[in-house]
Design an enzyme around this catalytic site. Structure first.
Site, mmCIF file in Angstrom:
data_model
loop_
_atom_site.group_PDB
_atom_site.id
_atom_site.type_symbol
_atom_site.label_atom_id
_atom_site.label_comp_id
_atom_site.label_asym_id
_atom_site.label_seq_id
_atom_site.Cartn_x
_atom_site.Cartn_y
_atom_site.Cartn_z
ATOM 1 N N TYR A 63 -3.224 -0.361 10.671
ATOM 2 C CA TYR A 63 -3.067 -0.747 9.158
ATOM 3 C C TYR A 63 -1.555 -0.373 8.462
ATOM 4 O O TYR A 63 -0.776 -1.273 7.981
ATOM 5 C CB TYR A 63 -4.249 -0.515 8.380
ATOM 6 C CG TYR A 63 -4.259 -1.071 6.954
ATOM 7 C CD1 TYR A 63 -4.152 -2.434 6.718
ATOM 8 C CD2 TYR A 63 -4.150 -0.296 5.824
ATOM 9 C CE1 TYR A 63 -4.376 -2.999 5.388
ATOM 10 C CE2 TYR A 63 -4.332 -0.662 4.458
ATOM 11 C CZ TYR A 63 -4.253 -1.899 4.269
ATOM 12 O OH TYR A 63 -4.530 -2.502 3.097
ATOM 13 N N SER A 123 0.873 -1.391 0.070
ATOM 14 C CA SER A 123 0.216 0.112 -0.027
ATOM 15 C C SER A 123 0.999 1.343 -0.018
ATOM 16 O O SER A 123 2.210 1.110 0.405
ATOM 17 C CB SER A 123 -0.736 0.122 1.174
ATOM 18 O OG SER A 123 -1.602 1.324 1.544
#
Length: 240
Positions: A149, A136
């Protein structure tokens, strides 16, 4: 025509993983698609029934190391491993649940480590293969409401770098695909008003899972001596 590959895709009962499995099947590859939902995996296999390639499915929990071992054995020999399984719970840190931190770490960090070691040992013995980690843009930054996260994705980036150092001498490539915001089921569990307002305020449309799948296909189609290390794919307008 390129030789068909044997591809193992995790998280394939979800948006990005499913799109990646479909993309490889459309290229004529033999895909082992894994995920938690047997029903969604059955739907994926049905969608790919007429594809040039094949899709075999295996449902289970990747945080169960016995399942991971059985999955690696069933998929062997693997030419491309795509670690696409992921989980996130967005919340302000002061209101977040430590149980969610642990779940995020087990799914986003520990599970891909376990499966990668199982698959990479055979790749190294054969002197060929490619590992693709779905990271990500949060691998090097943090947005509000994403602390746990983002920490996991920072760790996954470190894992990708470490694997690349250790496996290059064995002929194994390691690639991280790092998308920005993607329209997937990962955001379906968002229920905190602050988080919902933050996403509603965005001024750019998110990527679609197929956009990320195309990036994965391109990375795995590189020349034998070319290793795409980090491929960042942002939606137009998402510059940070």
């Amino acid at each position: 025509m390129a030789e068909a590959k044997r591809v193992l895709v995790t998280g394939a009962s979800g948006g990005i993983g499913g799109a990646i499995a479909r993309a490889f099947a459309a290229e004529g590859d033999a895909v082992m698609a894994s995920g938690r939902s047997a029903d969604r995996l059955a739907g994926l296999a049905a969608q790919c029934r007429d594809a040039p390639g094949t899709v075999e499915t295996r449902a289970g929990d990747l945080t169960d190391e016995a399942f991971a071992a059985s999955l690696a054995a069933a998929a062997a020999p693997v030419d491309v491993l795509v670690n696409s399984a992921g989980w996130v719970r967005h919340a302000p840190f002061l209101e977040s649940d430590p149980a969610d931190w642990e779940k995020s770490w087990r799914i986003n960090v520990h599970a891909p480590l376990v499966l990668t070691r199982l698959v990479a040992r055979d790749m190294a013995a054969r002197g060929t293969g490619q590992i693709v980690n779905l990271g990500s843009i949060l691998g090097d930054r943090v947005y509000r409401y994403t602390l746990a996260y983002a920490a996991a994705k920072h760790a996954l980036r470190g894992i990708s770098r470490g694997l690349r150092l250790e496996l290059a001498g064995h002929g194994v490539k390691v690639t991280e695909i790092a998308p920005g915001l993607v329209e997937t089921g990962l955001l379906d569990e968002v229920d905190h008003p602050e988080v919902l307002a933050a996403y509603a305020a965005r001024n750019h449309p998110p990527l679609q899972p197929a956009d990320v799948a195309r990036a994965v296909l391109q990375a795995t189609a590189a020349a034998p001596n070319a290793c795409p290390e980090l491929v960042v794919v942002n939606p137009m307008g998402q510059t940070m």
